[in-house]
Design a protein around this motif. Structure first.
Motif, PDB file in Angstrom:
ATOM      1  N   ARG A  70       0.844  -1.159   0.134  1.00  0.00           N
ATOM      2  CA  ARG A  70      -0.152  -0.195   0.083  1.00  0.00           C
ATOM      3  C   ARG A  70       0.844   1.290   0.108  1.00  0.00           C
ATOM      4  O   ARG A  70       0.537   2.192  -0.746  1.00  0.00           O
ATOM      5  CB  ARG A  70      -0.834   0.025   1.256  1.00  0.00           C
ATOM      6  N   VAL A  71       1.855   1.413   0.770  1.00  0.00           N
ATOM      7  CA  VAL A  71       2.682   2.787   0.865  1.00  0.00           C
ATOM      8  C   VAL A  71       3.473   2.667  -0.374  1.00  0.00           C
ATOM      9  O   VAL A  71       3.473   3.691  -0.918  1.00  0.00           O
ATOM     10  CB  VAL A  71       3.788   2.352   2.169  1.00  0.00           C
ATOM     11  N   LEU A  72       3.953   1.521  -0.940  1.00  0.00           N
ATOM     12  CA  LEU A  72       4.861   1.686  -2.099  1.00  0.00           C
ATOM     13  C   LEU A  72       4.090   2.217  -3.304  1.00  0.00           C
ATOM     14  O   LEU A  72       4.146   3.147  -4.257  1.00  0.00           O
ATOM     15  CB  LEU A  72       5.348   0.177  -2.736  1.00  0.00           C
ATOM     16  N   ILE A  73       2.709   1.676  -3.462  1.00  0.00           N
ATOM     17  CA  ILE A  73       1.864   2.020  -4.462  1.00  0.00           C
ATOM     18  C   ILE A  73       1.371   3.517  -4.422  1.00  0.00           C
ATOM     19  O   ILE A  73       1.593   4.568  -5.324  1.00  0.00           O
ATOM     20  CB  ILE A  73       0.492   1.226  -4.905  1.00  0.00           C
ATOM     21  N   GLY A  74       0.777   3.790  -3.338  1.00  0.00           N
ATOM     22  CA  GLY A  74       0.636   5.084  -2.928  1.00  0.00           C
ATOM     23  C   GLY A  74       1.692   6.112  -3.016  1.00  0.00           C
ATOM     24  O   GLY A  74       1.503   7.154  -3.732  1.00  0.00           O
ATOM     25  N   PHE A  75       2.716   5.837  -2.554  1.00  0.00           N
ATOM     26  CA  PHE A  75       4.024   6.655  -2.685  1.00  0.00           C
ATOM     27  C   PHE A  75       4.534   6.829  -3.983  1.00  0.00           C
ATOM     28  O   PHE A  75       4.793   8.030  -4.590  1.00  0.00           O
ATOM     29  CB  PHE A  75       4.963   6.333  -1.717  1.00  0.00           C
ATOM     30  N   ALA A  76       4.573   5.775  -4.771  1.00  0.00           N
ATOM     31  CA  ALA A  76       4.934   5.962  -6.258  1.00  0.00           C
ATOM     32  C   ALA A  76       4.120   6.901  -7.200  1.00  0.00           C
ATOM     33  O   ALA A  76       4.444   7.439  -7.853  1.00  0.00           O
ATOM     34  CB  ALA A  76       5.155   4.514  -6.690  1.00  0.00           C
ATOM     35  N   LEU A  77       2.617   6.453  -6.978  1.00  0.00           N
ATOM     36  CA  LEU A  77       1.682   7.303  -7.674  1.00  0.00           C
ATOM     37  C   LEU A  77       1.701   8.769  -7.195  1.00  0.00           C
ATOM     38  O   LEU A  77       1.619   9.732  -8.129  1.00  0.00           O
ATOM     39  CB  LEU A  77       0.236   6.777  -7.523  1.00  0.00           C
ATOM     40  N   GLY A  78       1.945   8.971  -5.995  1.00  0.00           N
ATOM     41  CA  GLY A  78       1.997  10.485  -5.504  1.00  0.00           C
ATOM     42  C   GLY A  78       3.262  11.268  -6.035  1.00  0.00           C
ATOM     43  O   GLY A  78       3.104  12.285  -6.563  1.00  0.00           O
ATOM     44  N   CYS A  79       4.290  10.566  -6.077  1.00  0.00           N
ATOM     45  CA  CYS A  79       5.498  11.307  -6.587  1.00  0.00           C
ATOM     46  C   CYS A  79       5.515  11.401  -8.332  1.00  0.00           C
ATOM     47  O   CYS A  79       5.827  12.301  -8.741  1.00  0.00           O
ATOM     48  CB  CYS A  79       6.872  10.284  -6.452  1.00  0.00           C
ATOM     49  N   ALA A  80       4.973  10.242  -8.881  1.00  0.00           N
ATOM     50  CA  ALA A  80       4.735  10.407 -10.315  1.00  0.00           C
ATOM     51  C   ALA A  80       3.980  11.316 -10.778  1.00  0.00           C
ATOM     52  O   ALA A  80       4.191  11.964 -11.786  1.00  0.00           O
ATOM     53  CB  ALA A  80       4.175   9.033 -10.625  1.00  0.00           C
ATOM     54  N   VAL A  81       2.973  11.936 -10.000  1.00  0.00           N
ATOM     55  CA  VAL A  81       2.030  12.928 -10.365  1.00  0.00           C
ATOM     56  C   VAL A  81       2.585  14.355 -10.054  1.00  0.00           C
ATOM     57  O   VAL A  81       2.359  15.301 -10.611  1.00  0.00           O
ATOM     58  CB  VAL A  81       0.499  12.801  -9.784  1.00  0.00           C
ATOM     59  N   ALA A  82       3.091  14.217  -8.797  1.00  0.00           N
ATOM     60  CA  ALA A  82       3.741  15.534  -7.993  1.00  0.00           C
ATOM     61  C   ALA A  82       4.798  16.125  -8.858  1.00  0.00           C
ATOM     62  O   ALA A  82       4.971  17.229  -8.809  1.00  0.00           O
ATOM     63  CB  ALA A  82       3.938  15.309  -6.633  1.00  0.00           C
ATOM     64  N   ILE A  83       5.786  15.336  -9.270  1.00  0.00           N
ATOM     65  CA  ILE A  83       6.965  15.866  -9.960  1.00  0.00           C
ATOM     66  C   ILE A  83       6.699  16.660 -11.211  1.00  0.00           C
ATOM     67  O   ILE A  83       6.894  17.798 -11.355  1.00  0.00           O
ATOM     68  CB  ILE A  83       7.934  14.753 -10.111  1.00  0.00           C
ATOM     69  N   PRO A  84       5.951  16.088 -12.188  1.00  0.00           N
ATOM     70  CA  PRO A  84       5.574  16.787 -13.284  1.00  0.00           C
ATOM     71  C   PRO A  84       4.565  17.948 -13.039  1.00  0.00           C
ATOM     72  O   PRO A  84       4.804  19.159 -13.573  1.00  0.00           O
ATOM     73  CB  PRO A  84       4.615  15.651 -14.021  1.00  0.00           C
ATOM     74  N   VAL A  85       3.720  18.012 -12.111  1.00  0.00           N
ATOM     75  CA  VAL A  85       2.849  19.209 -11.426  1.00  0.00           C
ATOM     76  C   VAL A  85       3.660  20.042 -10.999  1.00  0.00           C
ATOM     77  O   VAL A  85       3.669  21.447 -11.205  1.00  0.00           O
ATOM     78  CB  VAL A  85       1.973  18.721 -10.758  1.00  0.00           C
ATOM     79  N   GLY A  86       4.772  19.840 -10.059  1.00  0.00           N
ATOM     80  CA  GLY A  86       5.668  20.728  -9.493  1.00  0.00           C
ATOM     81  C   GLY A  86       6.581  21.437 -10.493  1.00  0.00           C
ATOM     82  O   GLY A  86       6.697  22.662 -10.386  1.00  0.00           O
ATOM     83  N   PHE A  87       6.898  20.651 -11.487  1.00  0.00           N
ATOM     84  CA  PHE A  87       7.837  21.407 -12.857  1.00  0.00           C
ATOM     85  C   PHE A  87       6.776  22.480 -13.496  1.00  0.00           C
ATOM     86  O   PHE A  87       7.283  23.473 -13.596  1.00  0.00           O
ATOM     87  CB  PHE A  87       8.193  20.214 -13.677  1.00  0.00           C
ATOM     88  N   LEU A 184      14.136  15.322  -4.021  1.00  0.00           N
ATOM     89  CA  LEU A 184      14.607  14.258  -3.172  1.00  0.00           C
ATOM     90  C   LEU A 184      14.269  14.533  -2.041  1.00  0.00           C
ATOM     91  O   LEU A 184      13.810  13.383  -0.960  1.00  0.00           O
ATOM     92  CB  LEU A 184      16.117  13.828  -3.488  1.00  0.00           C
ATOM     93  N   VAL A 185      14.538  15.533  -1.550  1.00  0.00           N
ATOM     94  CA  VAL A 185      14.077  15.902  -0.156  1.00  0.00           C
ATOM     95  C   VAL A 185      12.439  15.677   0.123  1.00  0.00           C
ATOM     96  O   VAL A 185      12.251  15.305   1.086  1.00  0.00           O
ATOM     97  CB  VAL A 185      14.526  17.283   0.358  1.00  0.00           C
ATOM     98  N   GLY A 186      11.786  16.201  -0.971  1.00  0.00           N
ATOM     99  CA  GLY A 186      10.359  16.064  -1.022  1.00  0.00           C
ATOM    100  C   GLY A 186       9.821  14.723  -0.924  1.00  0.00           C
ATOM    101  O   GLY A 186       9.129  14.422  -0.364  1.00  0.00           O
ATOM    102  N   MET A 187      10.529  13.823  -1.650  1.00  0.00           N
ATOM    103  CA  MET A 187      10.168  12.504  -1.648  1.00  0.00           C
ATOM    104  C   MET A 187      10.545  11.949  -0.208  1.00  0.00           C
ATOM    105  O   MET A 187       9.710  10.981   0.105  1.00  0.00           O
ATOM    106  CB  MET A 187      10.948  11.874  -2.661  1.00  0.00           C
ATOM    107  N   ARG A 188      11.538  12.310   0.408  1.00  0.00           N
ATOM    108  CA  ARG A 188      11.646  11.615   1.559  1.00  0.00           C
ATOM    109  C   ARG A 188      10.711  12.290   2.498  1.00  0.00           C
ATOM    110  O   ARG A 188      10.074  11.395   3.651  1.00  0.00           O
ATOM    111  CB  ARG A 188      13.041  12.157   2.037  1.00  0.00           C
ATOM    112  N   VAL A 189      10.110  13.414   2.538  1.00  0.00           N
ATOM    113  CA  VAL A 189       9.165  13.895   3.816  1.00  0.00           C
ATOM    114  C   VAL A 189       7.947  13.032   3.156  1.00  0.00           C
ATOM    115  O   VAL A 189       7.061  12.699   4.014  1.00  0.00           O
ATOM    116  CB  VAL A 189       9.002  15.461   3.317  1.00  0.00           C
ATOM    117  N   GLY A 190       7.588  13.136   1.893  1.00  0.00           N
ATOM    118  CA  GLY A 190       6.401  12.291   1.367  1.00  0.00           C
ATOM    119  C   GLY A 190       6.479  10.957   1.900  1.00  0.00           C
ATOM    120  O   GLY A 190       5.368  10.532   2.191  1.00  0.00           O
ATOM    121  N   LEU A 191       7.478  10.262   1.964  1.00  0.00           N
ATOM    122  CA  LEU A 191       7.625   8.742   2.315  1.00  0.00           C
ATOM    123  C   LEU A 191       7.253   8.713   3.803  1.00  0.00           C
ATOM    124  O   LEU A 191       6.561   7.922   4.222  1.00  0.00           O
ATOM    125  CB  LEU A 191       8.835   8.244   1.946  1.00  0.00           C
ATOM    126  N   GLY A 192       7.704   9.942   4.721  1.00  0.00           N
ATOM    127  CA  GLY A 192       7.205   9.884   6.142  1.00  0.00           C
ATOM    128  C   GLY A 192       5.808   9.959   6.198  1.00  0.00           C
ATOM    129  O   GLY A 192       5.217   9.327   7.042  1.00  0.00           O
TER     130      GLY A 192
END
Length: 258
Positions: A70-87, A184-192
């Motif tokens: 659950r964590v891996l799927i939710g985290f991976a989807l969140g980062c996959a969407v967040a990075i393009p939107v952030g850019f 990468l810092v955002g990904m670490r915070v997002g993982l937490g």
């Protein structure tokens, strides 16, 4: 790197590792003292014994795999969407005007507060659990990515333009690498945040998972099981964070470090 330069670095790493081990042993010592002075706190030996029992019958292994998935799927989807939107938010003012109000709005709404609505809309399967984890990871990562793009040194961008680099090249060769530490810092915070949301997410009609195991143990006042699940969550989160930290060091090796 010469052998002379590598020796002090190896000594420093050895000293830090020794401090890590000493800190862990000190934590165990504090736990022993706590369990000796508090009636309701299990000892480390009792928790270790309970973990062994749960592993032996396959319960803890199934819970770990369910929570990790659950964590891996939710985290991976969140980062996959967040990075393009952030850019997009950081590079294009129009995209920032469209997305930023929504991002800031949902930042003020705790992901756990979405659980009742998500259950009503998505039911009680895996979707609502993964969705709230996705939201937690997305919000942390999108802000970090956006801030990374905004904080890119304008001198670097202007220098690339003077040299005749097209916008696409500037974005790929200047903006993306300069934003990588933030991402990468955002990904670490997002993982937490993802692990922090997991326990509440697994209270939604789950039949397995570390959060579910803790809730079930609470009903039967099974303190060693609660401690065992907490330790598993902490260890898994720490290991995943170390992996991201290793990726960060490799991806940002060009940065000066202290």
């Amino acid at each position: 790197m010469s052998a002379v330069q590598a020796l002090p670095r190896a000594r420093r790493r050895g000293r830090l590792l020794a401090l890590n081990i000493a800190s862990a042993l000190a934590g165990l010592g504090v736990w022993w003292l706590w369990s000796a002075t508090a009636e309701n706190v299990p000892t480390p030996a009792e928790v270790a014994k309970r973990m062994g029992e749960l592993f032996a019958d396959g319960t803890l292994e199934a819970d770990i795999l369910a929570s990790l998935q659950r964590v891996l799927i939710g985290f991976a989807l969140g980062c996959a969407v967040a990075i393009p939107v952030g850019f997009l938010m950081g590079w294009y003012a129009t995209a920032r005007a469209v997305f930023e109000p929504w991002v800031q709005f949902f930042r003020t709404v705790p992901p756990l507060a979405l659980i009742p609505l998500v259950v009503v809309l998505l039911g009680i399967g895996e979707e609502p659990k993964i969705f709230v984890i996705y939201v937690a990871a997305f919000l942390s990562c999108v802000i970090a990515t956006f801030q990374g793009v905004v904080d890119v040194d304008k001198t670097l961008i202007n220098a690339a333009r003077v040299l005749g680099a097209p916008t696409r090249t500037i974005f790929a060769r200047v903006v993306v690498p300069a934003s990588m530490p933030y991402i990468l810092v955002g990904m670490r915070v997002g993982l937490g945040s993802a692990w922090g949301t997991l326990v509440a997410a697994e209270l939604v009609a789950a039949q397995e998972g570390l959060g579910y195991r803790m809730q079930n143990a609470q009903i039967y006042v099974d303190r060693p099981t609660i401690f065992a699940a907490l330790i598993c969550i902490g260890v898994l989160g720490l290991l995943m964070d170390r992996v991201l930290l290793l990726v960060e060091r490799r991806a940002t090796s060009w940065q000066e470090r202290r």
